[in-house]
Design a protein around this motif. Structure first.
Motif, PDB file in Angstrom:
ATOM      1  N   ASP A 102      74.450  37.522   0.649  1.00 21.09           N
ATOM      2  CA  ASP A 102      75.879  38.151   0.826  1.00 21.09           C
ATOM      3  C   ASP A 102      76.932  37.265   1.207  1.00 21.09           C
ATOM      4  O   ASP A 102      77.978  37.829   1.427  1.00 21.09           O
ATOM      5  N   ALA A 103      76.688  36.013   1.270  1.00 22.45           N
ATOM      6  CA  ALA A 103      77.716  35.108   1.855  1.00 22.45           C
ATOM      7  C   ALA A 103      78.860  34.839   0.888  1.00 22.45           C
ATOM      8  O   ALA A 103      78.760  35.217  -0.202  1.00 22.45           O
ATOM      9  N   ASP A 104      79.949  34.592   1.535  1.00 26.76           N
ATOM     10  CA  ASP A 104      81.156  34.264   0.715  1.00 26.76           C
ATOM     11  C   ASP A 104      80.985  32.786   0.117  1.00 26.76           C
ATOM     12  O   ASP A 104      80.772  31.839   1.166  1.00 26.76           O
ATOM     13  N   LEU A 105      80.629  32.491  -1.100  1.00 25.28           N
ATOM     14  CA  LEU A 105      80.451  31.423  -1.587  1.00 25.28           C
ATOM     15  C   LEU A 105      81.298  30.113  -1.197  1.00 25.28           C
ATOM     16  O   LEU A 105      80.706  29.117  -0.858  1.00 25.28           O
ATOM     17  N   SER A 106      82.634  30.453  -1.073  1.00 29.39           N
ATOM     18  CA  SER A 106      83.393  29.160  -0.969  1.00 29.39           C
ATOM     19  C   SER A 106      83.198  28.725   0.740  1.00 29.39           C
ATOM     20  O   SER A 106      83.338  27.681   0.793  1.00 29.39           O
ATOM     21  N   VAL A 107      83.149  29.946   1.425  1.00 34.85           N
ATOM     22  CA  VAL A 107      82.800  29.734   2.788  1.00 34.85           C
ATOM     23  C   VAL A 107      81.701  28.847   3.110  1.00 34.85           C
ATOM     24  O   VAL A 107      81.754  27.749   3.719  1.00 34.85           O
ATOM     25  N   ALA A 108      80.605  29.061   2.518  1.00 30.20           N
ATOM     26  CA  ALA A 108      79.024  28.651   2.521  1.00 30.20           C
ATOM     27  C   ALA A 108      79.359  27.287   2.092  1.00 30.20           C
ATOM     28  O   ALA A 108      78.761  26.240   2.571  1.00 30.20           O
ATOM     29  N   VAL A 109      80.012  26.952   0.824  1.00 26.06           N
ATOM     30  CA  VAL A 109      80.022  25.543   0.241  1.00 26.06           C
ATOM     31  C   VAL A 109      80.811  24.558   1.338  1.00 26.06           C
ATOM     32  O   VAL A 109      80.423  23.367   1.597  1.00 26.06           O
ATOM     33  N   GLU A 110      81.990  25.067   1.755  1.00 24.81           N
ATOM     34  CA  GLU A 110      82.790  24.094   2.397  1.00 24.81           C
ATOM     35  C   GLU A 110      82.233  23.866   3.878  1.00 24.81           C
ATOM     36  O   GLU A 110      82.067  22.751   4.191  1.00 24.81           O
ATOM     37  N   ALA A 111      81.359  24.797   4.518  1.00 22.41           N
ATOM     38  CA  ALA A 111      80.683  24.833   5.675  1.00 22.41           C
ATOM     39  C   ALA A 111      79.332  23.746   5.312  1.00 22.41           C
ATOM     40  O   ALA A 111      79.273  23.030   6.134  1.00 22.41           O
ATOM     41  N   ALA A 112      78.871  23.810   4.290  1.00 24.99           N
ATOM     42  CA  ALA A 112      77.596  22.953   3.826  1.00 24.99           C
ATOM     43  C   ALA A 112      78.165  21.675   3.642  1.00 24.99           C
ATOM     44  O   ALA A 112      77.528  20.688   4.214  1.00 24.99           O
ATOM     45  N   VAL A 113      79.250  21.150   2.929  1.00 21.40           N
ATOM     46  CA  VAL A 113      79.831  19.991   2.687  1.00 21.40           C
ATOM     47  C   VAL A 113      80.131  19.376   4.050  1.00 21.40           C
ATOM     48  O   VAL A 113      79.704  18.131   4.175  1.00 21.40           O
ATOM     49  N   ALA A 164      74.657  17.358  12.431  1.00 18.66           N
ATOM     50  CA  ALA A 164      74.763  17.460  10.877  1.00 18.66           C
ATOM     51  C   ALA A 164      73.475  18.308  10.397  1.00 18.66           C
ATOM     52  O   ALA A 164      72.705  18.514  11.057  1.00 18.66           O
ATOM     53  N   SER A 165      73.773  18.965   9.471  1.00 18.48           N
ATOM     54  CA  SER A 165      72.983  19.603   8.614  1.00 18.48           C
ATOM     55  C   SER A 165      72.361  18.990   7.623  1.00 18.48           C
ATOM     56  O   SER A 165      72.973  18.359   6.553  1.00 18.48           O
ATOM     57  N   SER A 166      70.860  19.062   7.508  1.00 23.16           N
ATOM     58  CA  SER A 166      70.475  18.302   6.299  1.00 23.16           C
ATOM     59  C   SER A 166      69.279  19.316   5.443  1.00 23.16           C
ATOM     60  O   SER A 166      68.745  18.925   4.449  1.00 23.16           O
ATOM     61  N   ARG A 167      69.286  20.444   5.912  1.00 21.85           N
ATOM     62  CA  ARG A 167      68.574  21.462   5.322  1.00 21.85           C
ATOM     63  C   ARG A 167      69.217  22.647   5.196  1.00 21.85           C
ATOM     64  O   ARG A 167      69.657  23.595   5.768  1.00 21.85           O
ATOM     65  N   PHE A 168      69.536  23.045   3.641  1.00 20.63           N
ATOM     66  CA  PHE A 168      70.250  24.102   3.564  1.00 20.63           C
ATOM     67  C   PHE A 168      69.119  25.136   3.017  1.00 20.63           C
ATOM     68  O   PHE A 168      68.130  25.157   2.178  1.00 20.63           O
ATOM     69  N   ILE A 169      68.971  26.355   3.633  1.00 23.43           N
ATOM     70  CA  ILE A 169      68.107  27.338   3.319  1.00 23.43           C
ATOM     71  C   ILE A 169      68.632  28.616   2.559  1.00 23.43           C
ATOM     72  O   ILE A 169      69.411  29.411   3.348  1.00 23.43           O
ATOM     73  N   VAL A 170      68.185  28.592   1.323  1.00 24.09           N
ATOM     74  CA  VAL A 170      69.417  29.258   0.501  1.00 24.09           C
ATOM     75  C   VAL A 170      68.337  30.552  -0.226  1.00 24.09           C
ATOM     76  O   VAL A 170      67.379  30.354  -0.798  1.00 24.09           O
ATOM     77  N   ASN A 207      79.259  30.961   9.836  1.00 22.51           N
ATOM     78  CA  ASN A 207      80.394  30.955   8.746  1.00 22.51           C
ATOM     79  C   ASN A 207      80.870  29.635   9.216  1.00 22.51           C
ATOM     80  O   ASN A 207      82.223  29.562   8.861  1.00 22.51           O
ATOM     81  N   LEU A 208      80.445  28.721   9.814  1.00 15.73           N
ATOM     82  CA  LEU A 208      81.215  27.404  10.374  1.00 15.73           C
ATOM     83  C   LEU A 208      80.138  26.329  10.117  1.00 15.73           C
ATOM     84  O   LEU A 208      78.787  26.486  10.363  1.00 15.73           O
ATOM     85  N   PRO A 209      80.446  24.919   9.935  1.00 18.60           N
ATOM     86  CA  PRO A 209      79.692  24.126   9.786  1.00 18.60           C
ATOM     87  C   PRO A 209      78.738  23.834  11.232  1.00 18.60           C
ATOM     88  O   PRO A 209      79.368  24.448  12.418  1.00 18.60           O
TER      89      PRO A 209
END
Ligand code: UN1
Length: 477
Positions: free
Chosen positions: A258-269, A282-288, A434-436
């Motif tokens: 249910d994430a907002d995809l653009s919020v997720a991608v910006e925070a992940a990058v 830093a995050s190095s594990r994206f659990i999707v 919803n934040l880095p």
């Protein structure tokens, strides 16, 4: 000109000097710095010890004025100091200036805290007796800082140490002495009495070891690797000394259907690749989760294609170089390990050539990773992240918590229920919704759990816990 160490209020040349090299252009020597010896470190410790009685009783207005002046000068010189920081460390100019502003804000915050020192007065359990609870400085504080935040981490250790009346022996990372030298110079000119703050640049094995071995250092605050943290802990137990450790992370970032995809991608990058991935937060594990997995991976690929990786000082650069050759080797070794372990290198991971010789690496994203792989368990400290596919929220939470570390934990979701549950159940010192996972405020507590941290929190009012010791006084009226 060789920049010197500050011992007992005097700038002292070391026997040797070392060079500070720009990772964006290895032909560019940022400066030369005196390398302190073990004897220099011992002189610095003796000076801090001698300065302690007077400084610990100094007036709050004197401390306030020095910290305030320091904040003002750092903020007034933010562009110049930010540039120096980016030149020596390799983070982008925007990141370097941002970090410098953060350092100024930290000194400003603790200038204010000097004026708010307080205790408690309460009745005793016995009649006609009063109890006062006060905080006193700990003594000589040893400060050992890493290379990845050359001005903010020194600021968030030095400012509270001085605010609460301690004296300091400060050893910055040998890779980035320039920013540390600059703030010590500012504090010195702001009027600190001699011996209150001593700078000893040089090797951990020499200067750091002399600090660990000294019975006259009453507390050590350390940010750096897990291995060195352990040595600080063992030596501190030996001397019955207070210690605070901030070490690694393997921070998860959960992305739910249910994430907002653009919020997720910006925070992940941002989490994984900004500051070249060289943040313990830093995050190095994206659990999707399954329903968004393929869309997330595709959007990450698109976003990563557009990232500008270049000289940290160039306008438009979004990701600067890796800090040095040995860190670059570690990053590329882990990329090789990920491939051998069977993860799929979906994007990036190539060494890049730019106009100047530097340590340029294209951020790397693995897919089809499992949480058991070494790339999912060990801290890489570079722009390398992997995607772990999970069925649902419950599995995501259990994978997120299945790590020896516990610094920062992030989630992208629009569900209040899952956000609330995650905040309560993430085994980390900091949770981001919803934040880095990285990029923290200067006025609130910072720190982690499990293998990431030891001791009380840094920053904000919580810093008082480490830099003071509590006294309970009983008076019969
Ligand atoms: C941040 O994420 O803003 O070494 C700060 C580190 C941390 C600081 C992170 N101690 O990366």
């Amino acid at each position: 000109m060789v920049q010197k160490n500050l011992i007992d209020g005097e700038w002292i040349a070391g026997g040797e000097a070392f060079r500070n090299i720009n990772p964006s252009d290895t032909n560019d020597v940022v400066g030369e710095y005196a390398r302190a010896s073990a004897d220099d470190a011992r002189l610095a410790i003796a000076a801090a010890k001698a300065a302690f009685p007077a400084w610990s009783r100094s007036g709050i207005l004197e401390r306030h004025a020095i910290l305030r002046k320091t904040a003002d000068e750092i903020l007034a010189r933010k562009d110049e100091l930010g540039r120096l920081l980016s030149r020596e460390e390799g983070k982008t100019l925007a990141e370097g200036i941002g970090e410098t502003v953060r350092a100024g804000q930290i000194f400003d915050f603790f200038a204010g805290e000097c004026l708010r020192l307080a205790g408690e007065v309460l009745p005793s359990a016995r009649p006609n007796i009063g109890v006062e609870i006060t905080r006193e400085p700990v003594g000589v504080v040893g400060i050992i800082t890493p290379w990845n935040f050359p001005i903010a981490i020194p600021a968030w250790k030095i400012a509270p140490a001085l605010c609460y009346g301690n004296t300091v022996v400060f050893k910055p990372a040998e890779l980035v002495p320039g920013s540390s030298w600059a703030i010590v110079d500012i504090l010195h000119r702001a009027g600190l009495p001699k011996g209150v703050l001593n700078l000893v640049m040089g090797k951990g094995s020499v200067v750091g070891q002399a600090m660990l071995d000294s019975p006259d250092i009453h507390a050590i605050t350390f940010t750096g690797s897990t291995g060195t943290g352990k040595r600080v802990a063992l030596a501190s137990v030996e001397h019955n000394r207070k210690y605070q450790l901030e070490m690694g992370g393997k921070n998860p970032f959960v992305v739910l259907d249910d994430a907002d995809l653009s919020v997720a991608v910006e925070a992940a990058v941002n989490s994984a690749f900004f500051s070249t991935g060289q943040r313990c937060t830093a995050s190095s594990r994206f659990i999707v989760t399954e329903g968004i997995h393929d869309r997330f991976v595709a959007a990450m690929g698109e976003r990563m294609k557009g990232l500008v990786i270049d000289d940290a000082l160039k306008a438009g650069t979004q990701i600067g170089p890796v800090v040095d050759q040995s860190q670059l080797n570690q990053d590329t070794d882990y990329i090789a390990i990920g491939r051998q372990e069977g993860a799929k290198l979906a994007f990036g991971g190539e060494l890049l050539k730019r106009d100047t010789p530097g340590f340029y690496l294209q951020p790397a994203l693995f897919t089809e990773a499992t949480n058991a792989m070494r790339i999912s368990r060990e801290e890489i400290f570079g722009p390398v992240a992997s995607v772990i596919r999970v069925k649902d929220y419950d599995e995501a939470l259990s994978v997120a918590n299945d790590t020896p570390f516990g610094l920062s934990s992030g989630i992208a979701t629009t569900s209040l229920k899952h956000a609330t549950h995650f905040k309560r159940n993430a085994e980390a010192g900091m949770v981001m919704v919803n934040l880095p996972t990285a990029g923290v405020d200067f006025h609130v507590p910072f720190g982690g759990r499990k293998g990431s941290s030891h001791g009380s929190r840094e920053q904000g009012r919580y810093a008082a816990e480490f830099y003071t010791t509590v006294k309970t006084a009983y008076t019969s009226a």
